[in-house]
Write a protein that holds these residues in place. Structure first.
Motif, PDB file in Angstrom:
ATOM      1  N   ARG A 130       0.809  -1.310  -0.646  1.00 20.49           N
ATOM      2  CA  ARG A 130       0.112  -0.325   0.332  1.00 20.49           C
ATOM      3  C   ARG A 130       0.683   1.202  -0.179  1.00 20.49           C
ATOM      4  O   ARG A 130       0.795   2.430  -0.633  1.00 20.49           O
ATOM      5  CB  ARG A 130      -0.382   0.085   1.255  1.00 20.49           C
ATOM      6  N   GLY A 131       2.114   1.322   0.799  1.00 22.89           N
ATOM      7  CA  GLY A 131       2.961   2.285   0.960  1.00 22.89           C
ATOM      8  C   GLY A 131       3.579   2.290  -0.288  1.00 22.89           C
ATOM      9  O   GLY A 131       3.758   3.556  -0.613  1.00 22.89           O
ATOM     10  N   LYS A 132       3.902   1.882  -0.692  1.00 23.32           N
ATOM     11  CA  LYS A 132       4.559   1.795  -2.117  1.00 23.32           C
ATOM     12  C   LYS A 132       4.108   2.482  -3.429  1.00 23.32           C
ATOM     13  O   LYS A 132       5.040   2.765  -4.459  1.00 23.32           O
ATOM     14  CB  LYS A 132       5.587   1.248  -2.523  1.00 23.32           C
ATOM     15  N   PHE A 133       2.787   1.866  -3.503  1.00 21.46           N
ATOM     16  CA  PHE A 133       2.046   1.940  -4.170  1.00 21.46           C
ATOM     17  C   PHE A 133       1.607   3.454  -4.400  1.00 21.46           C
ATOM     18  O   PHE A 133       1.497   4.112  -5.124  1.00 21.46           O
ATOM     19  CB  PHE A 133       1.079   0.781  -4.235  1.00 21.46           C
ATOM     20  N   ASN A 134       1.140   3.892  -3.315  1.00 20.96           N
ATOM     21  CA  ASN A 134       0.307   5.193  -2.973  1.00 20.96           C
ATOM     22  C   ASN A 134       1.414   5.776  -2.708  1.00 20.96           C
ATOM     23  O   ASN A 134       1.261   7.050  -3.614  1.00 20.96           O
ATOM     24  CB  ASN A 134      -0.727   5.186  -1.558  1.00 20.96           C
ATOM     25  N   GLN A 135       2.097   6.057  -2.319  1.00 15.65           N
ATOM     26  CA  GLN A 135       3.623   7.470  -2.050  1.00 15.65           C
ATOM     27  C   GLN A 135       4.188   7.309  -3.322  1.00 15.65           C
ATOM     28  O   GLN A 135       4.703   8.208  -3.478  1.00 15.65           O
ATOM     29  CB  GLN A 135       4.264   7.284  -0.642  1.00 15.65           C
ATOM     30  N   ASN A 136       5.023   6.394  -3.984  1.00 18.86           N
ATOM     31  CA  ASN A 136       6.007   5.756  -4.527  1.00 18.86           C
ATOM     32  C   ASN A 136       5.348   5.828  -5.866  1.00 18.86           C
ATOM     33  O   ASN A 136       5.895   5.927  -7.105  1.00 18.86           O
ATOM     34  CB  ASN A 136       7.155   5.528  -4.151  1.00 18.86           C
ATOM     35  N   LYS A 137       4.430   6.082  -6.586  1.00 21.29           N
ATOM     36  CA  LYS A 137       3.398   5.028  -7.178  1.00 21.29           C
ATOM     37  C   LYS A 137       3.981   3.888  -8.114  1.00 21.29           C
ATOM     38  O   LYS A 137       4.257   3.870  -9.328  1.00 21.29           O
ATOM     39  CB  LYS A 137       3.672   6.471  -7.677  1.00 21.29           C
ATOM     40  N   TRP A 138       4.204   2.307  -7.501  1.00 22.77           N
ATOM     41  CA  TRP A 138       5.723   1.903  -8.438  1.00 22.77           C
ATOM     42  C   TRP A 138       4.571   1.262  -8.855  1.00 22.77           C
ATOM     43  O   TRP A 138       3.433   0.930  -8.049  1.00 22.77           O
ATOM     44  CB  TRP A 138       6.206   1.071  -7.089  1.00 22.77           C
ATOM     45  N   GLY A 139       4.579  -0.019  -9.443  1.00 21.15           N
ATOM     46  CA  GLY A 139       3.738  -1.307  -9.780  1.00 21.15           C
ATOM     47  C   GLY A 139       4.290  -2.178  -9.163  1.00 21.15           C
ATOM     48  O   GLY A 139       4.899  -2.001  -8.725  1.00 21.15           O
ATOM     49  N   ARG A 140       3.730  -3.489  -9.443  1.00 28.01           N
ATOM     50  CA  ARG A 140       3.091  -4.525  -9.023  1.00 28.01           C
ATOM     51  C   ARG A 140       4.708  -5.486  -9.306  1.00 28.01           C
ATOM     52  O   ARG A 140       5.294  -5.572  -8.369  1.00 28.01           O
ATOM     53  CB  ARG A 140       2.045  -5.542  -9.477  1.00 28.01           C
ATOM     54  N   ILE A 141       5.645  -5.165 -10.278  1.00 32.45           N
ATOM     55  CA  ILE A 141       6.761  -5.638 -10.744  1.00 32.45           C
ATOM     56  C   ILE A 141       7.700  -5.438  -9.500  1.00 32.45           C
ATOM     57  O   ILE A 141       8.089  -6.281  -8.773  1.00 32.45           O
ATOM     58  CB  ILE A 141       7.506  -5.644 -12.628  1.00 32.45           C
ATOM     59  N   LYS A 142       8.302  -3.851  -9.447  1.00 33.77           N
ATOM     60  CA  LYS A 142       8.925  -3.693  -8.666  1.00 33.77           C
ATOM     61  C   LYS A 142       8.681  -3.786  -6.856  1.00 33.77           C
ATOM     62  O   LYS A 142      10.222  -4.594  -6.175  1.00 33.77           O
ATOM     63  CB  LYS A 142       9.098  -2.104  -8.902  1.00 33.77           C
ATOM     64  N   ILE A 143       7.221  -3.556  -6.732  1.00 32.33           N
ATOM     65  CA  ILE A 143       7.117  -4.115  -4.969  1.00 32.33           C
ATOM     66  C   ILE A 143       7.112  -5.327  -4.738  1.00 32.33           C
ATOM     67  O   ILE A 143       8.128  -5.965  -4.184  1.00 32.33           O
ATOM     68  CB  ILE A 143       5.899  -3.657  -5.122  1.00 32.33           C
ATOM     69  N   GLY A 144       6.622  -6.465  -6.040  1.00 37.49           N
ATOM     70  CA  GLY A 144       7.726  -8.263  -5.857  1.00 37.49           C
ATOM     71  C   GLY A 144       8.749  -8.086  -5.388  1.00 37.49           C
ATOM     72  O   GLY A 144       9.024  -8.956  -4.835  1.00 37.49           O
ATOM     73  N   MET A 145       9.231  -8.070  -6.499  1.00 40.06           N
ATOM     74  CA  MET A 145      10.937  -7.304  -6.109  1.00 40.06           C
ATOM     75  C   MET A 145      11.432  -7.123  -4.769  1.00 40.06           C
ATOM     76  O   MET A 145      12.097  -8.077  -4.370  1.00 40.06           O
ATOM     77  CB  MET A 145      11.644  -6.733  -7.472  1.00 40.06           C
ATOM     78  N   MET A 146      10.872  -5.983  -5.099  1.00 37.40           N
ATOM     79  CA  MET A 146      11.490  -5.340  -2.935  1.00 37.40           C
ATOM     80  C   MET A 146      10.834  -6.328  -2.407  1.00 37.40           C
ATOM     81  O   MET A 146      11.856  -6.921  -1.340  1.00 37.40           O
ATOM     82  CB  MET A 146      11.096  -4.198  -3.242  1.00 37.40           C
ATOM     83  N   LEU A 147      10.367  -7.192  -2.266  1.00 38.83           N
ATOM     84  CA  LEU A 147       9.786  -7.907  -1.110  1.00 38.83           C
ATOM     85  C   LEU A 147      10.238  -9.393  -1.552  1.00 38.83           C
ATOM     86  O   LEU A 147      10.234  -9.605   0.157  1.00 38.83           O
ATOM     87  CB  LEU A 147       7.945  -8.190  -0.959  1.00 38.83           C
ATOM     88  N   ARG A 148      10.550  -9.009  -2.299  1.00 37.89           N
ATOM     89  CA  ARG A 148      11.774 -10.852  -2.254  1.00 37.89           C
ATOM     90  C   ARG A 148      12.956 -10.126  -2.182  1.00 37.89           C
ATOM     91  O   ARG A 148      13.391 -11.224  -1.015  1.00 37.89           O
ATOM     92  CB  ARG A 148      11.542 -11.511  -3.623  1.00 37.89           C
ATOM     93  N   GLN A 149      13.549  -9.412  -2.399  1.00 40.33           N
ATOM     94  CA  GLN A 149      14.720  -8.762  -1.279  1.00 40.33           C
ATOM     95  C   GLN A 149      14.503  -9.469  -0.161  1.00 40.33           C
ATOM     96  O   GLN A 149      15.832  -9.171   0.221  1.00 40.33           O
ATOM     97  CB  GLN A 149      15.187  -7.450  -2.036  1.00 40.33           C
ATOM     98  N   LYS A 150      13.698  -8.340   0.690  1.00 41.26           N
ATOM     99  CA  LYS A 150      13.635  -8.651   2.212  1.00 41.26           C
ATOM    100  C   LYS A 150      13.112 -10.107   2.889  1.00 41.26           C
ATOM    101  O   LYS A 150      12.926  -9.918   3.749  1.00 41.26           O
ATOM    102  CB  LYS A 150      12.870  -6.972   2.424  1.00 41.26           C
ATOM    103  N   GLY A 151      13.300 -10.768   1.809  1.00 36.36           N
ATOM    104  CA  GLY A 151      12.851 -12.499   2.214  1.00 36.36           C
ATOM    105  C   GLY A 151      11.676 -12.832   2.682  1.00 36.36           C
ATOM    106  O   GLY A 151      11.431 -13.436   3.600  1.00 36.36           O
ATOM    107  N   LEU A 152      10.910 -12.125   1.778  1.00 33.33           N
ATOM    108  CA  LEU A 152       9.889 -13.097   1.950  1.00 33.33           C
ATOM    109  C   LEU A 152       8.956 -13.220   1.475  1.00 33.33           C
ATOM    110  O   LEU A 152       9.080 -13.429   0.272  1.00 33.33           O
ATOM    111  CB  LEU A 152       8.162 -11.640   1.968  1.00 33.33           C
TER     112      LEU A 152
END
Length: 152
Positions: free
Chosen positions: A66-88
Motif C-alpha cells: 500500500r505504501g509503495k503503491f500510494n506514495q511512490n507510485k510503484w508498479g507490481r513488478i518493482k514492489i514484488g522484487m523489493m519484497l523478495r529482496q527482503k526475504g518474504l
C-alpha cells in the motif's frame, strides 16, 4: 542469569522496534544480534515476538505494498522484487499485492502516462513514447499493460 536478563531486555527493545512500524523477521533478527544476543536466544525471542503478534510478515507485505503503491507510485513488478529482496515468502508477496485493486492500478498507470507524456512536450511522438515506456517500466509496471495503453 545475565543472559536471561539480556534476553528479556532485548525482547522489550525489539517489541518497541516492531511496534513503531511493521518489520520483517530478518530485520528483527538483525536487530536482536545488534543487541548482543546469540543465535539460539535470537530465535527464541523472535518466536515469542511472532507468537505475540509483534512480527507478522503478511501484515508487513500489506503495509509495504500500500505504501509503495500510494506514495511512490510503484508498479507490481518493482514492489514484488523489493519484497523478495527482503526475504518474504511468495504467499506473503501475493497477499500483499492483492491489496492493490485493479481499478486503482489502472487509474494510477493512466495518470502516470498522462503526466510523463505532458512533461515531454516538444519532442517527437516516437521519442515521447519511448521515454514514457522506459519511465513506467522503471517504476515497475508490466510492459504488456503499458503498451496496451499506447495501442488505444
Amino acid at each position: 542469569m545475565a543472559i536471561t536478563t539480556l534476553k528479556q531486555q532485548a525482547k522489550v527493545k525489539a517489541a518497541k522496534y516492531c511496534a513503531y512500524q511493521e518489520r520483517t523477521q530478518q530485520e528483527v533478527r538483525d536487530k536482536l544480534y545488534q543487541y548482543g544476543l546469540y543465535s539460539d536466544a535470537v530465535e527464541e525471542v523472535l518466536t515469542e515476538l511472532i507468537t505475540e503478534g509483534f512480527v507478522n510478515e503478511e501484515r508487513y507485505a500489506y503495509a509495504f505494498c500500500r505504501g509503495k503503491f500510494n506514495q511512490n507510485k510503484w508498479g507490481r513488478i518493482k514492489i514484488g522484487m523489493m519484497l523478495r529482496q527482503k526475504g518474504l515468502s511468495n504467499y506473503c508477496i501475493q497477499s500483499g499485492l492483492k491489496q492493490i485493486s485493479e481499478e486503482e492500478y489502472q487509474q494510477q498507470l493512466s495518470e502516470l502516462i498522462r503526466k510523463k507524456w505532458a512533461s515531454l512536450e516538444g519532442e517527437d511522438d516516437y521519442s515521447r513514447k519511448h521515454k514514457t515506456v522506459r519511465y513506467l517500466m522503471g517504476k515497475g509496471y508490466e510492459p504488456d499493460l503499458i503498451w496496451s495503453y499506447f495501442k488505444e
